[in-house]
Scaffold this active site. Structure first.
Site, PDB file in Angstrom:
ATOM      1  N   HIS A  20      68.410  61.789 -86.779  1.00 37.40           N
ATOM      2  CA  HIS A  20      67.042  61.602 -86.280  1.00 37.40           C
ATOM      3  C   HIS A  20      66.055  61.772 -87.435  1.00 37.40           C
ATOM      4  O   HIS A  20      66.265  62.602 -88.326  1.00 37.40           O
ATOM      5  CB  HIS A  20      66.745  62.610 -85.165  1.00 37.40           C
ATOM      6  CG  HIS A  20      65.482  62.292 -84.421  1.00 37.40           C
ATOM      7  ND1 HIS A  20      64.243  62.615 -84.911  1.00 37.40           N
ATOM      8  CD2 HIS A  20      65.274  61.662 -83.239  1.00 37.40           C
ATOM      9  CE1 HIS A  20      63.325  62.188 -84.050  1.00 37.40           C
ATOM     10  NE2 HIS A  20      63.921  61.607 -83.038  1.00 37.40           N
ATOM     11  N   SER A  29      58.078  55.942 -78.659  1.00 35.47           N
ATOM     12  CA  SER A  29      57.043  55.858 -77.620  1.00 35.47           C
ATOM     13  C   SER A  29      57.439  54.929 -76.475  1.00 35.47           C
ATOM     14  O   SER A  29      56.590  54.259 -75.887  1.00 35.47           O
ATOM     15  CB  SER A  29      55.693  55.452 -78.228  1.00 35.47           C
ATOM     16  OG  SER A  29      55.297  56.405 -79.207  1.00 35.47           O
ATOM     17  N   ASN A  64      65.572  62.612 -75.457  1.00 40.31           N
ATOM     18  CA  ASN A  64      65.644  63.572 -76.571  1.00 40.31           C
ATOM     19  C   ASN A  64      64.562  64.609 -76.307  1.00 40.31           C
ATOM     20  O   ASN A  64      63.384  64.356 -76.545  1.00 40.31           O
ATOM     21  CB  ASN A  64      65.406  62.841 -77.900  1.00 40.31           C
ATOM     22  CG  ASN A  64      65.298  63.803 -79.072  1.00 40.31           C
ATOM     23  OD1 ASN A  64      65.659  64.979 -78.953  1.00 40.31           O
ATOM     24  ND2 ASN A  64      64.811  63.319 -80.202  1.00 40.31           N
ATOM     25  N   TRP A  65      64.987  65.756 -75.786  1.00 38.37           N
ATOM     26  CA  TRP A  65      64.008  66.773 -75.387  1.00 38.37           C
ATOM     27  C   TRP A  65      63.378  67.472 -76.587  1.00 38.37           C
ATOM     28  O   TRP A  65      62.398  68.191 -76.446  1.00 38.37           O
ATOM     29  CB  TRP A  65      64.674  67.801 -74.459  1.00 38.37           C
ATOM     30  CG  TRP A  65      65.059  67.278 -73.112  1.00 38.37           C
ATOM     31  CD1 TRP A  65      65.045  65.972 -72.676  1.00 38.37           C
ATOM     32  CD2 TRP A  65      65.528  68.053 -71.991  1.00 38.37           C
ATOM     33  NE1 TRP A  65      65.481  65.894 -71.369  1.00 38.37           N
ATOM     34  CE2 TRP A  65      65.786  67.156 -70.919  1.00 38.37           C
ATOM     35  CE3 TRP A  65      65.770  69.417 -71.793  1.00 38.37           C
ATOM     36  CZ2 TRP A  65      66.264  67.582 -69.678  1.00 38.37           C
ATOM     37  CZ3 TRP A  65      66.243  69.840 -70.555  1.00 38.37           C
ATOM     38  CH2 TRP A  65      66.484  68.931 -69.510  1.00 38.37           C
ATOM     39  N   LYS A  66      63.974  67.318 -77.764  1.00 37.70           N
ATOM     40  CA  LYS A  66      63.490  67.983 -78.990  1.00 37.70           C
ATOM     41  C   LYS A  66      63.405  69.484 -78.761  1.00 37.70           C
ATOM     42  O   LYS A  66      64.218  70.046 -78.031  1.00 37.70           O
ATOM     43  CB  LYS A  66      62.148  67.377 -79.428  1.00 37.70           C
ATOM     44  CG  LYS A  66      62.167  65.852 -79.483  1.00 37.70           C
ATOM     45  CD  LYS A  66      61.033  65.302 -80.266  1.00 37.70           C
ATOM     46  CE  LYS A  66      61.020  63.785 -80.141  1.00 37.70           C
ATOM     47  NZ  LYS A  66      60.181  63.152 -81.122  1.00 37.70           N
ATOM     48  N   GLU A  78      64.825  53.532 -84.528  1.00 34.69           N
ATOM     49  CA  GLU A  78      63.602  54.280 -84.255  1.00 34.69           C
ATOM     50  C   GLU A  78      62.633  54.144 -85.432  1.00 34.69           C
ATOM     51  O   GLU A  78      62.724  54.908 -86.412  1.00 34.69           O
ATOM     52  CB  GLU A  78      63.929  55.767 -84.052  1.00 34.69           C
ATOM     53  CG  GLU A  78      64.821  56.041 -82.869  1.00 34.69           C
ATOM     54  CD  GLU A  78      64.505  57.386 -82.245  1.00 34.69           C
ATOM     55  OE1 GLU A  78      64.193  57.411 -81.057  1.00 34.69           O
ATOM     56  OE2 GLU A  78      64.532  58.398 -82.961  1.00 34.69           O
ATOM     57  N   GLU A  99      63.334  63.226 -87.635  1.00 37.95           N
ATOM     58  CA  GLU A  99      62.810  64.600 -87.803  1.00 37.95           C
ATOM     59  C   GLU A  99      63.806  65.465 -88.559  1.00 37.95           C
ATOM     60  O   GLU A  99      63.416  66.334 -89.339  1.00 37.95           O
ATOM     61  CB  GLU A  99      62.456  65.175 -86.418  1.00 37.95           C
ATOM     62  CG  GLU A  99      61.192  64.517 -85.870  1.00 37.95           C
ATOM     63  CD  GLU A  99      61.081  64.491 -84.362  1.00 37.95           C
ATOM     64  OE1 GLU A  99      61.817  65.220 -83.670  1.00 37.95           O
ATOM     65  OE2 GLU A  99      60.250  63.703 -83.860  1.00 37.95           O
ATOM     66  N   GLY A 125      61.673  60.277 -76.339  1.00 39.70           N
ATOM     67  CA  GLY A 125      61.214  61.634 -76.619  1.00 39.70           C
ATOM     68  C   GLY A 125      60.250  62.114 -75.554  1.00 39.70           C
ATOM     69  O   GLY A 125      60.644  62.621 -74.499  1.00 39.70           O
ATOM     70  N   GLY A 126      58.958  61.940 -75.803  1.00 38.69           N
ATOM     71  CA  GLY A 126      57.916  62.484 -74.932  1.00 38.69           C
ATOM     72  C   GLY A 126      58.110  62.176 -73.447  1.00 38.69           C
ATOM     73  O   GLY A 126      57.997  63.067 -72.594  1.00 38.69           O
ATOM     74  N   GLY A 157      56.532  59.418 -81.331  1.00 44.68           N
ATOM     75  CA  GLY A 157      55.560  60.442 -80.953  1.00 44.68           C
ATOM     76  C   GLY A 157      54.121  60.064 -81.266  1.00 44.68           C
ATOM     77  O   GLY A 157      53.224  60.901 -81.193  1.00 44.68           O
TER      78      GLY A 157
HETATM   79  C1  PEP Z   1      62.355  60.329 -80.486  1.00 45.05           C
HETATM   80  O1  PEP Z   1      61.985  61.366 -81.000  1.00 45.05           O
HETATM   81  O2  PEP Z   1      63.558  60.007 -80.542  1.00 45.05           O
HETATM   82  C2  PEP Z   1      61.366  59.490 -79.817  1.00 45.05           C
HETATM   83  C3  PEP Z   1      61.637  58.229 -79.624  1.00 45.05           C
HETATM   84  O3  PEP Z   1      60.194  60.114 -79.451  1.00 45.05           O
HETATM   85  P1  PEP Z   1      58.984  59.445 -78.620  1.00 45.05           P
HETATM   86  O4  PEP Z   1      59.593  58.730 -77.448  1.00 45.05           O
HETATM   87  O5  PEP Z   1      58.152  60.626 -78.190  1.00 45.05           O
HETATM   88  O6  PEP Z   1      58.285  58.534 -79.535  1.00 45.05           O
END
Ligand code: PEP
Length: 250
Positions: A94, A212, A9-11, A166, A96, A233-234, A172
């Protein structure tokens, strides 16, 4: 045997040229992955990323869409637009989008329906806040989210669905759920699906963990029996993503 699915998930990261460069970095790193590999990218990056991954097994996903096909919805993008551009997966619900953009479970359910009607595979996100985790009501919360978001969705559709668990407190933050915590809720989600539908459907639905996940912890998380992949994500913006994608190979 469920095939694992590792989705980035590049956001709101990567300009179009940066997106193409990231694809070129990641392509050789994920080419031996036995999991389904998906890059979920910002809308403006979809066309160049679809072109950049052509000829590979990488699928492209979108991070958001709206439930109408076209019309006066300034700033939105529709399912037919995504499908024509080559998108296969769509992230829905999601945290966010829920927390920052106010998306509720009624809209999320409409989006799940629209995705299936359009030939897109939803990656439906659910998860609890730190408050719910601490006060012990997270299981009830997850059960409610799943029941709301899948209202009117058939068993055959659920067999194609991807659910991402999640925990918001792990997104994040660098704080990962332990593999036992993640397994507990992924198993709970499978049990909820068995109760809402049947055991065959529950055995087929793919359930990811997200929060994470990275090169260091992916193998342990992905070894758990009810964790069928990751939403990342990251670490999806770095070569680490290659390690995560291959961590599901065992
Ligand atoms: C996400 O936003 O779906 C996510 C899991 O982010 P991160 O891996 O950065 O926690």
């Amino acid at each position: 045997m469920r095939k694992k699915i590792i989705a980035g998930n590049w956001k709101m990261n990567m300009t179009p040229s940066q997106a193409v460069a990231l694809c070129e970095t990641l392509k050789p790193l994920v080419k031996d992955a036995q999991a389904d590999v998906v890059f979920c990218v910002p809308a403006i990056d979809i066309v160049p990323v679809v072109a950049a991954v052509e000829g590979t097994d990488i699928a492209v996903g979108a991070e958001n869409f709206y439930i109408e096909d076209k019309g006066a919805f300034t700033g939105e993008i529709s399912a037919p637009m995504l499908v024509e551009a080559g998108v296969k997966y769509i992230i829905i619900g999601h945290s966010e989008r829920r927390d920052i953009f106010g998306e509720n479970d009624i809209l999320i359910n409409q989006k799940v329906k629209k995705a299936f009607a359009s030939g897109l595979t939803p990656i439906l996100c659910c998860g609890e806040s730190l408050t719910l985790r601490k006060n012990g009501t997270y299981k009830e919360w997850i059960a409610r989210q799943i029941a709301w978001d899948l209202t009117g969705i058939t068993a055959d559709q659920v067999k194609e669905l991807v659910i991402a668990y999640e925990p918001i407190w792990a997104i994040g933050t660098g704080e990962t759920a332990t593999s036992e915590q993640a397994q507990e809720v992924c198993k709970l989600i499978r049990d909820i699906i068995a109760e809402m539908y049947d055991t065959d459907t529950a055995e087929k639905v793919r359930i990811q963990y997200g929060g994470s996940m990275n090169a260091a912890n992916a193998a342990e998380l992905l070894a758990m029996p009810d964790i069928d992949g990751g939403l990342i994500g990251g670490a999806s913006l770095k070569p680490d993503f290659g390690v995560v994608a291959n961590a599901a190979n065992a």
